[in-house]
Design an enzyme around this catalytic site. Structure first.
Site, PDB file in Angstrom:
ATOM      1  N   GLU A   1      16.412 135.959   4.152  1.00 14.45           N
ATOM      2  CA  GLU A   1      16.225 134.694   3.667  1.00 14.45           C
ATOM      3  C   GLU A   1      16.117 134.248   4.582  1.00 14.45           C
ATOM      4  OE1 GLU A   1      15.514 133.499   0.593  1.00 14.45           O
ATOM      5  OE2 GLU A   1      16.514 135.009  -0.916  1.00 14.45           O
TER       6      GLU A   1
ATOM      7  N   HIS B   1      11.718 136.396   2.231  1.00 14.37           N
ATOM      8  CA  HIS B   1      11.641 135.227   2.444  1.00 14.37           C
ATOM      9  C   HIS B   1      12.320 133.822   2.910  1.00 14.37           C
ATOM     10  CE1 HIS B   1      11.310 136.639  -2.489  1.00 14.37           C
ATOM     11  NE2 HIS B   1      11.644 137.761  -1.296  1.00 14.37           N
TER      12      HIS B   1
END
Ligand SMILES: [Zn+2]
Length: 1048
Positions: free
Chosen positions: A946, A866
């Site tokens: 992330e 992500h």
């Protein structure tokens, strides 16, 4: 005389008398007064002696005093002991001794003891404790400032109610009023206490106090307003405040704020504006403020607000109040629904979904926040989720619906590595080799690269007719190789932007309001207002790019900038020219949605040289953004590229992100959204100024470095075409097709041997289309795995990599930020994906099920890639049983490896920050890939990785943006970290030893960003453009000592 008795004797006597305090009241009074006399002596040495002896464990002086408080029921003695304790805590004593006494008091729960004693004494009537209220509350206020849990504990022993009763009783008695108000402020920080105090009538008490306290007692008025600012977080208290005429008084203070004593100005205003801001969260409150001419008062404050930095937050609050009060304009678009739609197939056309699919479960509705992307609203929503969705219970065993075995067996061709490396032709993901070269591609651009992209793009299906391919995508542009510093925010610019927002509402007539780009119109008429972009000759192939022919040519027909976004990943709905050089941009919603505005990617042309252009993106939804913390948007110039400098780069200045006056539609289908956050919701503006490098250039601007679906296909095609190292087995197959028929690549990478004990590492990415950084990191992983290197050999020898690099191609193609074609966050669909509506998730998960149930191959690591739009660095989320919301998880201890990959990543990835990782299993995240996979397939190493859209605040790239180079590098270094997974425990222990040292060091040196950013009083929609607006500063009691002790 007292001074002549040695201190040690006094202490011994105290120890003895404290054993039976009820019988020794008079003696204790003498002893305490003896100690007090010493403490009050001018002689500093004697004072320090008392203090140090009291604090030593041997004498247990503080403990004896607390014991006396607990057991004795004599108001005078209680008063004497409290006075003594208070003097111990005076700032005139040495800090370390003071702190020791304070810690001792906290450890002994002295505050609770005081509350209990006061309550017992007050049983005969409040008058009985008159004599000790002041010293007792002085101590309580002091302790409360260091004990965040006190608010709850005080309530449990009846202290909240007592405090309010005393406030009422002493409303005319100025002496104990100040400590009573101070403590009330601490108590009111707890939301249950807010309700309790409201019911007890505290709002009325405070409103009365506001009119009765002498006008010059600014410290008291300040605390009254601060308590009200906290109490009004609860809606019922807003109604009470309006009823009790408290608003008038607050507005009156604001109207004559210059009369406030200077040292109290900032905080008092903060209390007043905080109260008004909370009041205006409700329609009722807004109406009341408007009827009292509140808008004018606030407006006057905004115009007069001092330029001093300390007032920045107050200006931000005032602007926020103003925007909440005024009747809001609708966003100037035909409909907030996206400009085009997709006909979603009937979900019943397929096997009926199981119970878990049922929407009543509600766990998937929380789509506004990222997996862990805690925006300001997220926590609120999460806590509501905990409350509202009691229907979701895991009883004794988690048993999701499984895919039928016969369906699973059909997946066999997708595992060539388990079937003699035979890849069936029909499963292959191919890029047909069209070799014809179309005009528009310059020789200097690698023709093969461009051609490959055009071929890939030809085969990409979209819902609307794109008019071109974007130049930077065609030439596979990347970010710069050098480091780019984060933008240093200019608070003066932010101030002027905030004031301009208000001005614009007040004087709309001075703005142009000319529509210069309108996607709705273009889609309706299906022709371009810019003939240059799609001259008829280019129709030989579906899409091409003629930017190089356009560069340098002025569009004589218009005198404004031209815009275009009808290309892959493009997102721009409408552009309105506000003045000669200022443009308001409206983004398109996700397909079939009215929300998720954040990602943008558009072309801009027809600019003049050396002219600063202001771009305002006016329909952002998130209450805060990295644009407030150093992030710049990215830009690509075609002319620069033609001159051999074809890279994306960060651009812009005067960057700021703030609330605006356009009303935002509440998420109607979203029951988790708290009423407070939707009642008066506004959009947010991201503003930046750009001077383009050349006149009449073609430039592209984006939220982050774009990475299209066609780019992925072109990249994979290149890998396929080139000679891979001999040890690499690589297959690119079609996992499934998207709802609009685009094939989804599934990669298998391993070594070409038939070892039986290989484990699987399973990667997925780009489920959120606006997170293009995820694709760059993924490409880094692929690069490294297919390199001729020791790490590649080592990894492929041991593991089979199954990779779905793009889980949401449709979202990527259509420039969505969050969803696919069905207005659903696909990362909230992992628990029970629907085979037709969520085909990529369904099939990716089916592969995991196949590995577990059919092939019986262990999956060592699962990781979903992500991008994070609110935090810096690269980091991971994992799953810890101990930190799970569900008690059942805690019955089994954590697997020793659950943190292993983040710890290795901390060591081998330059961008990585272990401090930013967390391992919580939250109820609201049960349907994310990370948790659903962890739970169903029992994979302890299940992660979300992330990567920041902005940059780093630690490590070698501290204070710099992340470029594509660093994202690719992060992927490569992740492989390095993975290569250590296979090491023996001893090797790992040595490897990670150093890591512990590093993180310990960093813990001290680098303050955590998340702490720095906690907004004031967690108010949800404050304009946070002042970097100093944090809880610490606003909640600190820096002036506490001053108020309690006078000037020291
Ligand atoms: Zn995401």
């Amino acid at each position: 005389m007292a001074a002549e008795i040695p201190l040690s004797v006094t202490l011994e006597e105290l120890a003895e008398a404290a054993q039976r305090p009820a019988d020794s009241v008079e003696q204790l009074k003498v002893l305490v007064s003896r100690l007090h006399a010493r403490i009050k002596a001018q002689d500093g040495e004697s004072r320090q002696e008392v203090m140090s002896l009291m604090a030593t464990p041997q004498h247990q002086g503080v403990e004896h005093l607390v014991r006396v408080l607990e057991l004795c029921r004599d108001p005078l003695l209680v008063a004497a002991v409290c006075t003594l304790l208070h003097d111990f805590l005076s700032p005139s004593n040495k800090a370390e001794l003071r702190s020791e006494v304070l810690q001792e008091c906290l450890a002994l729960n002295a505050a609770e003891v005081i509350f209990r004693t006061l309550k017992a004494l007050a049983a005969e009537g409040l008058g009985a404790i008159d004599v000790c209220v002041h010293p007792a509350y002085q101590v309580l206020a002091k302790l409360a400032s260091k004990d965040p849990k006190l608010a709850v504990r005080a309530r449990l022993v009846g202290g909240v109610r007592l405090t309010h009763q005393l406030l009422q009783a002493h409303s005319k008695n100025s002496v104990p009023l100040l400590p009573l108000l101070m403590l009330s402020k601490h108590l009111a920080k707890n939301c249950t206490n807010q309700m309790v105090l409201g019911k007890e009538g505290c709002v009325a008490t405070l409103a009365t106090l506001l009119s009765s306290v002498p006008k010059t007692h600014w410290a008291k008025i300040k605390f009254i307003m601060e308590v009200l600012a906290l109490l009004t977080k609860t809606k019922s208290n807003v109604i009470r405040l309006v009823r009790e005429s408290g608003l008038q008084r607050a507005l009156a203070i604001l109207d004559s704020w210059e009369k406030v004593e200077r040292r109290h100005q900032v905080k008092l205003l903060r209390g007043v504006l905080g109260t008004l801001s909370h009041v205006c969260d409700s329609k009722h409150g807004c109406k009341a403020v408007v009827s009292l001419n509140g808008i004018e008062v606030v407006q006057r404050f905004i115009q007069m607000c001092p330029a001093d930095k300390r007032f920045d937050n107050n200006l931000a609050y005032a602007t926020s109040v103003f925007l909440k009060c005024i009747s809001k304009g609708e966003l100037p678009v035909a409909s907030v629904k996206g400009a085009f739609t997709f006909q979603v197939p009937n979900r019943d056309a397929s096997p009926p979904p199981s119970d878990l699919q049922n929407d009543s479960l509600g766990l998937d509705v929380d789509s506004s926040d990222d997996e862990g992307d805690y925006d300001l609203e997220a926590e609120d929503e999460d806590s509501e989720l905990q409350k509202d969705f009691t229907s979701f219970t895991i009883t004794s065993e988690y048993s999701p619906k499984r895919i039928r075995m016969e369906d699973l067996l059909k997946l066999r061709p997708l595992f060539p590595e388990l079937n003699d490396f035979q890849v069936q032709t029909e499963t292959r993901f191919t890029l047909s080799n069209i070799s014809s070269s179309e005009g528009g591609v310059r020789e200097c651009v690698s023709e093969a690269t461009a051609e490959r992209y055009l071929v890939a793009s030809d085969a990409t299906r979209s819902l609307i007719s794109f008019v071109k391919v974007a130049y930077p995508d065609m030439v596979a542009a990347q970010g710069p190789a050098h480091l780019e510093e984060l933008y240093e925010k200019d608070r003066k610019v932010c101030r002027s932007k905030a004031i301009a927002t208000v001005e614009r509402v007040l004087h709309p007539e001075v703005y142009l309001e000319r529509v210069v780009y309108d996607l709705d119109y273009l889609l309706e008429t299906e022709h371009s207002h810019q003939q240059l972009i799609t001259p008829p000759t280019s129709l030989l192939r579906p899409l091409s790019n003629l930017d190089e022919r356009r560069v340098g040519k002025k569009d004589m027909a218009v005198n404004h900038l031209n815009f275009e976004s009808r290309f892959e990943s493009g997102n721009l709905r409408r552009v309105i020219q506000a003045s000669k050089t200022e443009y308001d941009l409206i983004l398109n919603a996700d397909v079939n949605s009215s929300h998720h505005y954040q990602w943008f990617y558009f072309e801009v042309s027809n600019m003049e040289a050396s002219t600063p252009y202001v771009f305002n993106i006016i329909n952002n939804e998130k209450p805060n953004s990295e644009f407030n913390y150093g992030m710049k948007p990215v830009m690509f110039s075609v002319q620069e590229a033609m001159e051999g400098r074809g890279t994306w780069g960060r651009t812009g200045y005067d960057i700021c992100y703030h609330k605006n006056h356009f009303s935002r539609a509440p998420k109607a289908h979203d029951p988790t959204r708290s009423k407070r956050s939707s009642a008066n919701a506004c959009y947010y503006t991201a503003t930046f100024t750009v001077v383009f490098p050349h006149a009449y250039d073609i430039c592209y601007m984006a939220y982050h470095y774009p990475y299209t679906y066609s780019r992925l296909k072109a990249y994979l095609g290149r890998q396929h075409g080139k000679e891979l190292p001999s040890h690499v087995f690589y297959s690119n197959q079609v996992l499934c097709r998207t709802l609009n028929g685009n094939p989804v690549p599934l990669l298998t990478i391993t070594s070409k041997d038939d070892k039986k004990d290989k484990e699987v590492i399973f990667f997925t990415g780009r489920v959120h289309p606006g997170e293009s950084n995820a694709s760059w990191v993924m490409e880094g992983v692929l690069d490294r795995l297919m390199q001729d290197s020791a790490i590649s050999r080592q990894l492929l020898d041991k593991y089979i990599f199954k990779i779905v690099p793009m889980l949401n191609p449709e979202g990527v193609i259509h420039g969505n930020h969050r969803c696919g074609l069905t207005d659903e966050d696909l990362n909230r669909r992992w628990m029970e994906p629907h085979p037709i509506l969520h085909p990529t998730i369904y099939h990716a998960k089916a592969l995991l099920e196949y590995l577990q149930s059919v092939a019986k191959v262990k999956v060592r690591v699962f990781c979903d890639f992500h991008g994070h739009s609110c935090q810096k660095n690269v980091f991971m989320y994992g799953c810890s049983r101990v930190q799970s919301w569900w008690p059942g998880d805690k019955q089994t201890p954590d697997d020793p490896d659950y943190k292993l990959l983040p710890r290795l990543a901390q060591k081998y990835m330059r961008t990585f920050s272990l401090l930013d990782c967390h391992f919580l299993i939250e109820r609201a995240r049960e349907t994310t890939a990370r948790v659903a996979v962890w739970r169903q397939f029992n994979i302890p190493m299940s992660y979300t990785i992330e990567a920041s859209t902005c940059g780093c605040d630690q490590g070698p790239y501290k204070n710099h943006h992340l470029s594509t180079k660093h994202l690719l590098e992060s992927g490569e270094e992740l492989c390095e970290a993975l290569s250590y997974l296979a090491c023996s425990a001893e090797v790992l222990a040595t490897q990670l030893q150093a890591d512990t040292g590093r993180s310990a060091c960093r813990r001290q040196c680098v303050p955590r960003v998340s702490v720095e950013r906690t907004p004031a009083d967690a108010s949800q929609d404050v304009i946070i453009w002042s970097s100093d607006l944090d809880e610490e500063e606003l909640d600190s009691d820096a002036d506490f000592d001053l108020d309690l002790y006078g000037t020291v």
